[in-house]
Design a protein around this motif. Structure first.
Motif, PDB file in Angstrom:
ATOM      1  N   MET A  96      36.239  46.562  48.976  1.00 28.02           N
ATOM      2  CA  MET A  96      37.617  46.755  49.421  1.00 28.02           C
ATOM      3  C   MET A  96      38.521  47.089  48.242  1.00 28.02           C
ATOM      4  O   MET A  96      39.430  47.925  48.356  1.00 28.02           O
ATOM      5  CB  MET A  96      38.120  45.494  50.134  1.00 28.02           C
ATOM      6  N   ILE A  97      38.280  46.455  47.090  1.00 29.99           N
ATOM      7  CA  ILE A  97      39.067  46.729  45.895  1.00 29.99           C
ATOM      8  C   ILE A  97      38.732  48.107  45.333  1.00 29.99           C
ATOM      9  O   ILE A  97      39.625  48.943  45.089  1.00 29.99           O
ATOM     10  CB  ILE A  97      38.818  45.647  44.825  1.00 29.99           C
ATOM     11  N   TRP A  98      37.458  48.349  45.139  1.00 26.81           N
ATOM     12  CA  TRP A  98      37.043  49.633  44.573  1.00 26.81           C
ATOM     13  C   TRP A  98      37.392  50.799  45.498  1.00 26.81           C
ATOM     14  O   TRP A  98      37.843  51.852  45.039  1.00 26.81           O
ATOM     15  CB  TRP A  98      35.538  49.612  44.284  1.00 26.81           C
ATOM     16  N   GLY A  99      37.183  50.603  46.799  1.00 22.87           N
ATOM     17  CA  GLY A  99      37.518  51.664  47.745  1.00 22.87           C
ATOM     18  C   GLY A  99      39.006  51.958  47.785  1.00 22.87           C
ATOM     19  O   GLY A  99      39.426  53.117  47.873  1.00 22.87           O
ATOM     20  N   HIS A 145      41.698  37.392  45.711  1.00 21.22           N
ATOM     21  CA  HIS A 145      41.215  38.683  46.215  1.00 21.22           C
ATOM     22  C   HIS A 145      42.228  39.314  47.159  1.00 21.22           C
ATOM     23  O   HIS A 145      42.503  40.523  47.078  1.00 21.22           O
ATOM     24  CB  HIS A 145      39.884  38.495  46.946  1.00 21.22           C
ATOM     25  N   GLU A 146      42.800  38.521  48.044  1.00 17.78           N
ATOM     26  CA  GLU A 146      43.776  39.048  48.996  1.00 17.78           C
ATOM     27  C   GLU A 146      45.002  39.580  48.279  1.00 17.78           C
ATOM     28  O   GLU A 146      45.568  40.613  48.677  1.00 17.78           O
ATOM     29  CB  GLU A 146      44.153  37.958  49.998  1.00 17.78           C
ATOM     30  N   ALA A 147      45.456  38.893  47.224  1.00 18.90           N
ATOM     31  CA  ALA A 147      46.613  39.357  46.464  1.00 18.90           C
ATOM     32  C   ALA A 147      46.306  40.668  45.739  1.00 18.90           C
ATOM     33  O   ALA A 147      47.124  41.604  45.724  1.00 18.90           O
ATOM     34  CB  ALA A 147      47.051  38.288  45.471  1.00 18.90           C
ATOM     35  N   ALA A 148      45.119  40.750  45.141  1.00 15.50           N
ATOM     36  CA  ALA A 148      44.729  41.970  44.429  1.00 15.50           C
ATOM     37  C   ALA A 148      44.605  43.149  45.393  1.00 15.50           C
ATOM     38  O   ALA A 148      44.992  44.285  45.066  1.00 15.50           O
ATOM     39  CB  ALA A 148      43.410  41.747  43.705  1.00 15.50           C
ATOM     40  N   TYR A 149      44.085  42.884  46.563  1.00 10.08           N
ATOM     41  CA  TYR A 149      43.966  43.923  47.581  1.00 10.08           C
ATOM     42  C   TYR A 149      45.341  44.348  48.094  1.00 10.08           C
ATOM     43  O   TYR A 149      45.597  45.540  48.321  1.00 10.08           O
ATOM     44  CB  TYR A 149      43.102  43.405  48.730  1.00 10.08           C
TER      45      TYR A 149
END
Length: 310
Positions: A96-99, A145-149
């Motif tokens: 999800m991050i990389w995409g 993870h949710e914040a980074a996304y």
């Protein structure tokens, strides 16, 4: 969140740091969260078809990669919800991050020449992805993870809003993607914060209607389709650019001599340049360089300027 497991399954004890509101191993012992798993088809089938179409139409490679990144997220999410294993959770969340970084790169390159590479942006996005990956594996905190996304999602949103100022943007497609993804995000939060109430309500329903209360599955459907539509928003924008480039070449056929620009054949140029282009995109004026230089005082030029002034 829901308890770790409600029934035993073939994948053993859940090791993931998150377990969603769907009861585990209820439908089959081979799938921990059945509805949360099969709902990922919305992130698997459309990207495959779109990626094949993009390749056949010879679109830039970045579009094929964008569709492929959605596919990877869909497969990862399928594996995660099927097993509830930590390794599969990473297979779901890290893509999800990389995409999303790929989407950011793709979106910011919508206004650049083909094959142009913004190396500083590429470096920043790759570095961001590596840092988020390393930190998340270390702290294992889903909130991080949710914040980074979310940072990437808001970046995509504000850049997309900026694209709406372009005269050839598809507002309908953008707002469809926004409404679809936004609705899914709201449903995702309801499922997180009111899981106990949802489970109680689900228990009062017959088996036929219980799947409709699997809100995380709805999140997969809406977020997957919203992301897919948003990716379509960019090649559609560039397809207009290609159309304008072709039309420019056609116009050049009418403007090879100054006699055509200044003479009676100006009506032909007017039909091609003004009527054809302005009727489609009101705020875009496309005239050839010769027409611009040789007929700036002509009524045709003034008319197109009023209709299509950028």
């Amino acid at each position: 969140m829901a308890p770790v497991a409600d029934y035993p399954g073939v994948w053993g004890k859940a090791t993931a740091t998150i377990d969603w509101c769907e009861e585990n191993y209820v439908v089959t012992e081979y799938v921990a969260e059945f509805w949360n798993t099969i709902s990922n088809l919305a992130m698997i089938i459309p990207p495959i078809l779109a990626g094949i179409k993009a390749y056949q139409e010879k679109l830039e490679t970045r579009y094929v990669v964008s569709f492929f990144s959605i596919l990877v997220v869909g497969i990862g999410s399928w594996c995660f919800h099927m097993t509830l294993l930590y390794e599969m959770q990473l297979f779901d969340e890290l893509p999800m991050i990389w995409g999303s970084c790929i989407f950011v790169f793709d979106l910011f390159h919508s206004f650049t020449p083909p094959k142009y590479q913004n190396l500083p942006m590429i470096l920043c996005l790759v570095l961001y992805s590596f840092i988020i990956t390393a930190v998340y594996i270390s702290i294992k905190n889903p909130i991080f993870h949710e914040a980074a996304y979310a940072v990437l999602v808001f970046t995509l949103f504000f850049k997309s809003v900026d694209m709406l100022r372009r005269p050839n943007s598809s507002r309908a497609l953008f707002f469809t993607a926004l409404a679809t993804y936004g609705t899914g995000f709201i449903i995702w939060n309801i499922d997180n914060f009111f899981c106990h109430n949802i489970r109680e309500f689900r228990g009062t329903l017959t088996s036929t209607f219980r799947p409709l209360t699997q809100l995380h599955a709805w999140w997969h459907l809406l977020a997957g389709l919203g992301t897919y539509i948003h990716v379509l928003y960019r090649p559609l924008w560039e397809s207009h650019i290609i159309m304008y480039q072709k039309q420019w070449r056609r116009m050049d056929q009418y403007t090879k001599t100054d006699d055509i620009i200044a003479g009676s054949d100006i009506s032909t140029l007017q039909e091609v340049a003004c009527h054809h282009m302005c009727s489609k995109v009101k705020k875009v004026m496309i005239v050839s360089k010769k027409a611009y230089q040789g007929s700036s005082q002509h009524p045709f030029f003034r008319q197109c300027t009023e209709m299509c002034c950028v």
